[in-house]
Design a protein around this motif. Structure first.
Motif, PDB file in Angstrom:
ATOM      1  N   ASN A  35       0.812  -1.220   0.000  1.00 63.17           N
ATOM      2  CA  ASN A  35       0.000   0.000   0.000  1.00 63.17           C
ATOM      3  C   ASN A  35       0.840   1.261   0.000  1.00 63.17           C
ATOM      4  O   ASN A  35       0.331   2.338   0.261  1.00 63.17           O
ATOM      5  N   GLY A  36       2.132   1.124  -0.282  1.00 64.46           N
ATOM      6  CA  GLY A  36       2.986   2.291  -0.439  1.00 64.46           C
ATOM      7  C   GLY A  36       3.633   2.785   0.842  1.00 64.46           C
ATOM      8  O   GLY A  36       3.488   2.190   1.910  1.00 64.46           O
ATOM      9  N   HIS A  37       4.343   3.892   0.688  1.00 62.80           N
ATOM     10  CA  HIS A  37       5.109   4.502   1.765  1.00 62.80           C
ATOM     11  C   HIS A  37       4.737   5.976   1.849  1.00 62.80           C
ATOM     12  O   HIS A  37       4.549   6.621   0.832  1.00 62.80           O
ATOM     13  N   GLU A  38       4.690   6.494   3.067  1.00 65.42           N
ATOM     14  CA  GLU A  38       4.556   7.932   3.261  1.00 65.42           C
ATOM     15  C   GLU A  38       5.786   8.394   4.018  1.00 65.42           C
ATOM     16  O   GLU A  38       6.207   7.753   4.986  1.00 65.42           O
ATOM     17  N   VAL A  39       6.383   9.489   3.551  1.00 62.65           N
ATOM     18  CA  VAL A  39       7.567  10.037   4.203  1.00 62.65           C
ATOM     19  C   VAL A  39       7.328  11.511   4.480  1.00 62.65           C
ATOM     20  O   VAL A  39       6.905  12.256   3.596  1.00 62.65           O
ATOM     21  N   MET A  40       7.587  11.902   5.718  1.00 60.43           N
ATOM     22  CA  MET A  40       7.535  13.317   6.114  1.00 60.43           C
ATOM     23  C   MET A  40       8.952  13.724   6.505  1.00 60.43           C
ATOM     24  O   MET A  40       9.616  12.998   7.254  1.00 60.43           O
ATOM     25  N   LEU A  41       9.404  14.868   5.998  1.00 59.37           N
ATOM     26  CA  LEU A  41      10.776  15.319   6.213  1.00 59.37           C
ATOM     27  C   LEU A  41      10.830  16.696   6.838  1.00 59.37           C
ATOM     28  O   LEU A  41      10.004  17.561   6.520  1.00 59.37           O
ATOM     29  N   THR A  42      11.809  16.890   7.705  1.00 63.75           N
ATOM     30  CA  THR A  42      12.164  18.212   8.190  1.00 63.75           C
ATOM     31  C   THR A  42      13.648  18.202   8.531  1.00 63.75           C
ATOM     32  O   THR A  42      14.102  17.377   9.327  1.00 63.75           O
ATOM     33  N   ASP A  43      14.402  19.038   7.862  1.00 62.51           N
ATOM     34  CA  ASP A  43      15.850  19.102   8.066  1.00 62.51           C
ATOM     35  C   ASP A  43      16.475  17.709   7.987  1.00 62.51           C
ATOM     36  O   ASP A  43      16.441  17.099   6.940  1.00 62.51           O
TER      37      ASP A  43
END
Length: 127
Positions: free
Chosen positions: A66-74
């Motif tokens: 069902n895929g991947h979710e990625v959240m980024l900060t610095d």
């Protein structure tokens, strides 16, 4: 950078499926915390190696269909992905599990990403 995070998780998973614990460990920070059981996180090289060895012993086949979710900060990323796993217990019994992986990764000086918090049972809180 998003794809690099996904590639890190995928490479770690592939190493776990091969039973290559040294390579699995190379994807984790020295102070990593991993939940091998819901609600029971552990830390330290000895406990992490034992937990990964137990997973590898069932010859797991993981899927992130069902895929991947990625959240980024610095230099921090959160990776979220539903997973399924099938394998075989030492007594020959087929095993199937599923869950929601929630992992926090830190960007390294060599441009790689390493996992610092790994909870493959994040879905247990959603009833």
């Amino acid at each position: 950078m998003r794809q690099n995070v996904i590639d890190t998780v995928s490479a770690m998973t592939a190493a776990l499926e091969r039973g290559d614990i040294d390579t699995v460990m190379s994807f984790y920070t020295d102070d990593a915390v991993v939940a091998f059981e819901p609600g029971a996180p552990v830390r330290g090289e000895e406990q992490l190696r034992a937990g990964f060895a137990a997973f590898a012993a069932v010859k797991p086949d993981f899927r992130y269909d069902n895929g991947h979710e990625v959240m980024l900060t610095d230099d921090i990323a959160v990776h979220i992905a539903p997973w399924t796993m099938s394998g075989t217990a030492p007594d020959g019994t087929r095993i199937t599990q599923s869950g929601l992986s929630v992992a926090t990764l830190r960007h390294q000086a060599d441009d790689s990403w390493k996992i610092m918090l790994d909870n493959p049972f994040g879905a247990r809180l959603i009833a």
